[in-house]
Design a protein around this motif. Structure first.
Motif, short mmCIF file in Angstrom:
data_model
loop_
_atom_site.label_atom_id
_atom_site.label_comp_id
_atom_site.label_asym_id
_atom_site.label_seq_id
_atom_site.Cartn_x
_atom_site.Cartn_y
_atom_site.Cartn_z
N THR A 1 -3.54 4.47 -1.18
CA THR A 1 -4.29 3.21 -1.22
C THR A 1 -5.57 3.28 -0.39
OG1 THR A 1 -2.23 1.96 -1.51
CG2 THR A 1 -4.17 0.72 -0.81
N ASP A 2 -6.66 2.89 -0.98
CA ASP A 2 -7.94 2.81 -0.29
C ASP A 2 -7.93 1.60 0.65
OD1 ASP A 2 -11.03 3.56 -0.37
OD2 ASP A 2 -10.87 1.37 -0.52
N ARG A 3 -8.24 1.82 1.92
CA ARG A 3 -8.11 0.75 2.91
C ARG A 3 -9.12 -0.38 2.66
NH1 ARG A 3 -3.24 1.00 4.63
NH2 ARG A 3 -3.85 -0.53 6.20
N PRO B 1 0.82 -1.22 0.00
CA PRO B 1 0.00 0.00 0.00
C PRO B 1 0.85 1.27 0.00
CG PRO B 1 0.03 -1.01 2.18
CD PRO B 1 0.70 -1.98 1.25
N LEU C 1 -7.73 -2.42 -0.06
CA LEU C 1 -6.62 -3.23 0.46
C LEU C 1 -7.16 -4.48 1.14
CD1 LEU C 1 -3.53 -3.37 1.00
CD2 LEU C 1 -3.96 -2.11 3.12
N GLU D 1 2.12 -6.91 4.57
CA GLU D 1 2.22 -5.63 3.90
C GLU D 1 3.61 -5.03 4.09
OE1 GLU D 1 -0.94 -3.00 5.12
OE2 GLU D 1 -2.42 -4.63 5.06
#
Length: 236
Positions: free
Chosen positions: A100-102, A96, A105, A121
């Motif tokens: 990055t959109d959680r 990420p 993810l 990650e």
């Protein structure tokens, strides 16, 4: 199966790019006009910093982007090399960025956990420094070893004809597609160049020990490497 970008992504809520890293950004650009506005874009590339930046730029204003790298596979390529258990128990690294959109993810994590992968990650740059040493470097070394022996003959005999399991095992990954590893090497050039320098220093040390007939020093160097190799445990 289709080669038409519009047909390939029609209605898809997630798009996984599984192509040489040098082709991924162009594929993303080709897919974007035909993809759903909220389609998630992810990949399986072995280099992350440059590729994720390129994908985020190509997909800007569209759906979320999540970089991923499943560490699995072999020197074989194509659909014919697929296996149902390919990712089971293997590490998959998600990379990420601040963009990055959680939720996205989490979706990509669930995708890889769903096929049995162990997900973690890392920042893209850290991923690239690590993989330069334990993946990209070994592949280049395998190619280099084959090239070093080449078509050399000794007393009229072709050296490669005498290659045993040690040579074959060490150079197995040199059977991988050349364009795939060309793209990886160039995309991760700074980290890979540093790794090559580190290897060159280690090789130079072995050359000095052999040239000096330093039995004790050579034994110590080999034993230290053997101990480190033993700490790898089972197959990754």
């Amino acid at each position: 199966m289709t080669r038409d970008p519009a047909a390939a992504v029609a209605g898809a809520d997630a798009i996984v790019l599984a192509a040489p890293v040098g082709a991924c950004a162009a594929l993303a650009a080709a897919f974007r006009p035909h993809a759903r506005a909220d389609a998630l874009l992810t990949d399986v590339g072995s280099v992350k910093r440059m590729l994720v930046e390129e994908l985020e730029a190509a997909w800007a204003g569209a759906g979320p982007v999540v970089g991923a790298h499943p560490i699995a596979g072999s020197e074989a390529s194509g659909a014919g090399a697929a296996r149902a258990d390919l990712f089971r128990g293997r590490r998959c690294i998600l990379t990420p960025t601040p963009a990055t959109d959680r939720a996205a993810l989490g979706r990509v994590r669930a995708l890889w956990e769903g096929v049995g992968a162990r997900v973690e990650e890392l920042p893209p740059a850290v991923h690239d420094e690590l993989l330069a040493r334990v993946s990209h470097l070994p592949h280049l070394l395998a190619y280099a070893l084959v090239a070093a022996v080449g078509e050399r003959t000794i007393a009229g005999r072709r050296a490669l004809d005498y290659a045993g399991t040690g040579f074959r095992d060490t150079t197995r990954v040199a059977a991988s597609p050349a364009e795939l590893w060309r793209d990886i090497a160039l995309a991760n050039a700074p980290a890979l160049a540093a790794a090559l320098g580190e290897f060159r220093a280690a090789l130079d040390r072995l050359e000095r020990l052999v040239s000096a007939r330093d039995a004790a020093g050579l034994a110590a160097a080999l034993a230290a490497a053997r101990a480190l190799r033993g700490r790898l445990g089972g197959e990754e």
